[in-house]
Design an enzyme around this catalytic site. Structure first.
Site, PDB file in Angstrom:
ATOM      1  CB  ALA A 140      -0.926   0.075   1.107  1.00 32.04           C
ATOM      2  CE1 TYR A 235     -10.435   1.568   0.016  1.00 32.20           C
ATOM      3  CE2 TYR A 235     -11.385   0.027  -1.496  1.00 32.20           C
ATOM      4  CZ  TYR A 235     -10.259   0.391  -0.473  1.00 32.20           C
ATOM      5  OH  TYR A 235      -9.153  -0.376  -0.751  1.00 32.20           O
TER       6      TYR A 235
HETATM    7  P1  NAD Z   1       0.042  -1.030   5.509  1.00 30.26           P
HETATM    8  O1  NAD Z   1       0.406   0.627   5.459  1.00 30.26           O
HETATM    9  O2  NAD Z   1      -0.009  -1.590   6.732  1.00 30.26           O
HETATM   10  O3  NAD Z   1       1.137  -1.959   4.787  1.00 30.26           O
HETATM   11  C1  NAD Z   1       1.722  -1.486   3.485  1.00 30.26           C
HETATM   12  C2  NAD Z   1       3.055  -2.332   3.242  1.00 30.26           C
HETATM   13  O4  NAD Z   1       3.647  -1.896   1.921  1.00 30.26           O
HETATM   14  C3  NAD Z   1       4.176  -1.840   4.350  1.00 30.26           C
HETATM   15  O5  NAD Z   1       4.988  -3.268   4.509  1.00 30.26           O
HETATM   16  C4  NAD Z   1       5.109  -0.927   3.464  1.00 30.26           C
HETATM   17  O6  NAD Z   1       6.551  -0.946   4.013  1.00 30.26           O
HETATM   18  C5  NAD Z   1       5.155  -1.489   2.073  1.00 30.26           C
HETATM   19  N1  NAD Z   1       5.435  -0.883   1.006  1.00 30.26           N
HETATM   20  C6  NAD Z   1       4.872   0.425   0.722  1.00 30.26           C
HETATM   21  N2  NAD Z   1       5.402   0.868  -0.353  1.00 30.26           N
HETATM   22  C7  NAD Z   1       6.416   0.208  -0.758  1.00 30.26           C
HETATM   23  C8  NAD Z   1       7.621  -0.018  -1.545  1.00 30.26           C
HETATM   24  N3  NAD Z   1       7.661   0.972  -2.614  1.00 30.26           N
HETATM   25  N4  NAD Z   1       8.175  -1.008  -1.573  1.00 30.26           N
HETATM   26  C9  NAD Z   1       8.181  -2.082  -0.719  1.00 30.26           C
HETATM   27  N5  NAD Z   1       7.290  -2.126   0.123  1.00 30.26           N
HETATM   28  C10 NAD Z   1       6.352  -0.977   0.196  1.00 30.26           C
HETATM   29  O7  NAD Z   1      -1.365  -1.391   4.624  1.00 30.26           O
HETATM   30  P2  NAD Z   1      -2.532  -2.350   4.780  1.00 30.26           P
HETATM   31  O8  NAD Z   1      -3.726  -1.735   5.062  1.00 30.26           O
HETATM   32  O9  NAD Z   1      -1.987  -3.640   5.164  1.00 30.26           O
HETATM   33  O10 NAD Z   1      -2.598  -2.794   3.163  1.00 30.26           O
HETATM   34  C11 NAD Z   1      -2.176  -4.032   2.479  1.00 30.26           C
HETATM   35  C12 NAD Z   1      -3.150  -4.176   1.342  1.00 30.26           C
HETATM   36  O11 NAD Z   1      -4.377  -4.590   2.130  1.00 30.26           O
HETATM   37  C13 NAD Z   1      -3.616  -3.158   0.342  1.00 30.26           C
HETATM   38  O12 NAD Z   1      -3.692  -3.434  -0.894  1.00 30.26           O
HETATM   39  C14 NAD Z   1      -4.882  -2.760   1.283  1.00 30.26           C
HETATM   40  O13 NAD Z   1      -5.773  -2.173  -0.046  1.00 30.26           O
HETATM   41  C15 NAD Z   1      -5.518  -4.042   1.594  1.00 30.26           C
HETATM   42  N6  NAD Z   1      -6.504  -3.733   2.304  1.00 30.26           N
HETATM   43  C16 NAD Z   1      -6.483  -3.060   3.520  1.00 30.26           C
HETATM   44  C17 NAD Z   1      -7.848  -3.102   4.477  1.00 30.26           C
HETATM   45  C18 NAD Z   1      -7.498  -2.089   5.440  1.00 30.26           C
HETATM   46  O14 NAD Z   1      -8.616  -1.963   6.019  1.00 30.26           O
HETATM   47  N7  NAD Z   1      -6.487  -1.901   6.113  1.00 30.26           N
HETATM   48  C19 NAD Z   1      -8.871  -3.779   4.152  1.00 30.26           C
HETATM   49  C20 NAD Z   1      -8.614  -4.852   2.863  1.00 30.26           C
HETATM   50  C21 NAD Z   1      -7.747  -4.601   2.188  1.00 30.26           C
END
Ligand code: NAD
Length: 396
Positions: A140, A235
């Protein structure tokens, strides 16, 4: 030094090393308490493995099915009095716990969108593991430097077509106000799709396949969100929703390509939870605060780790992933349950600053937000001096 939270809007600029380690240990304990996962993956690459859903995926795979894990993330080490980012401390703690449990774990810190990172990670997989049998795509990011054009692309969280006005929470003080967000222009939509859509996932899978680093029967997953109608303008029908649609396009393309290996690509639609990424989305924190109250009262509340444990244990490894009509795994099933969403609609209409504390779980929201950065964890002495210069063992 003594480390306290420094919150700026929806980000905390400090992180507590011991608190992050405790947070990781708590997640490991959840998985272990449920016993080992039969038929789970054994060699797992997690892209975005340092926080949120990616970290929970890495923990569930490692401590549920004793998987060797390779993690990729973009974090910052400490510098003098400046703490590292939470994802750095989380990854350090994860590696220490993995080593103590006799599990292989190797991490890479840098830009996962780059060709260079792909080469480094794939070389390590070839050398240490030969192949991987599971690839989790959980990045993300607000931006991506395109590896071919060099263009810096930015993702935005905006509605499409018309402006969107709805209730919104000031997460700093619990005030419920209103927010209006202007619609994205075409270029912003395209850039958001380029950052958060499926192209990079496909590039990773292509690079892994060309290096013969994908094991027969490999499974790959990317995470998505749908949510209730009230958040759709920002969203599902907004810029991020277009990126998620592109992720579904990529899933179908990858599914076909992996068929020759007996492999499978999945989209897993996960629950709305407090993470660094979701805290930045307008309207969503208010929805999450209402949701937590309802799901906690109903006994169906989960955090990232329970979600990812359920993904590996009950869906991927059980032989019964229960896909929906569009072929997606639905871990948002409990969130989207009719009784939960009926209550959300009622409370959404009624919620204001005065009744917010009663209708929503703001304390839960705030505690979860602090936990993302290693604060508000039981058993951590936040008044004590801590060493902030912690290394991630596998990172030179
Ligand atoms: P988060 O911000 O906790 O994690 C993001 C991760 O991506 C981290 O490990 C970060 O270091 C890594 N990252 C970001 N840019 C990077 C780069 N250029 N190179 C390497 N690593 C990089 O986010 P999250 O909420 O866990 O989201 C992860 C996925 O889950 C996303 O696709 C999000 O849309 C999806 N999602 C999230 C939710 C929610 O409510 N949080 C719900 C459903 C789906």
């Amino acid at each position: 030094m003594v480390v306290a939270p420094k919150i700026r809007g929806f980000i905390c600029t400090t992180a507590h090393p011991e608190g992050c380690a405790k947070h990781v240990a708590e997640q490991i304990a959840v998985v272990k308490s449920r016993g080992s996962i039969a038929n789970g993956p054994k060699k797992v690459l997690v892209l975005g493995s340092s926080t949120g859903y990616g970290l929970a995926s890495r923990i569930a795979a490692a401590f549920g099915s004793s998987a060797a894990t390779v993690g990729v993330f973009f974090e910052r080490a400490s510098e003098g009095d400046r703490t590292a980012t939470a994802g750095w401390y989380n990854s350090a703690a994860f590696e220490r716990e993995a080593a103590a449990a006799g599990l292989y774990a190797r991490s890479f810190n840098g830009d996962a969108f780059s060709d260079d990172m792909k080469s480094q990670v794939i070389a390590a997989i070839k050398q240490d593991l030969g192949q991987v049998d599971c690839v989790i795509y959980s990045l993300a990011s607000p931006r991506r430097t395109h590896p071919k054009s060099g263009e810096v692309l930015k993702s935005v969280l905006k509605p499409i077509g018309e402006s969107y006005t709805n209730k919104n929470l000031n997460t700093g003080n619990g005030v419920v106000n209103e927010i209006t967000i202007d619609p994205a222009i075409e270029d912003e939509i395209a850039q958001t799709v380029a950052v958060m859509g499926g192209e990079d996932w496909e590039m990773w899978m292509e690079a892994l396949a060309s290096a013969n680093a994908l094991a027969p029967g490999v499974q790959t997953l990317a995470y998505s969100y749908i949510g209730p109608v009230l958040t759709w303008p920002i969203y599902k029908n907004g810029t991020i929703g277009q990126a998620k649609l592109d992720l579904e396009r990529a899933q179908k393309a990858l599914d076909q390509k992996l068929a020759s290996l007996g492999g499978k690509a999945w989209i897993s639609v996960n629950k709305a939870l407090v993470t660094q990424a979701s805290s930045a989305i307008p309207v969503v924190p208010l929805y999450i605060s209402l949701l937590y109250k309802i799901m906690k009262a109903g006994g169906s509340h989960e955090e990232c780790i329970e979600q990812m444990d359920r993904l590996f244990r009950d869906r991927l490894s059980s032989g019964n992933p229960q896909p929906d009509d569009a072929g997606r795994i639905r871990l948002d099933d409990w969130e989207m349950a009719e009784n939960v969403q009926d209550l959300i609609s009622q409370r959404w209409a009624a919620v204001n600053t005065e009744n917010f504390a009663e209708l929503a779980d703001f304390a839960g929201y705030q505690a979860n937000f602090l936990k993302l950065f290693g604060f508000a964890l039981d058993g951590v002495d936040y008044s004590a001096d801590v060493n902030v210069a912690i290394s991630v063992p596998s990172i030179p």
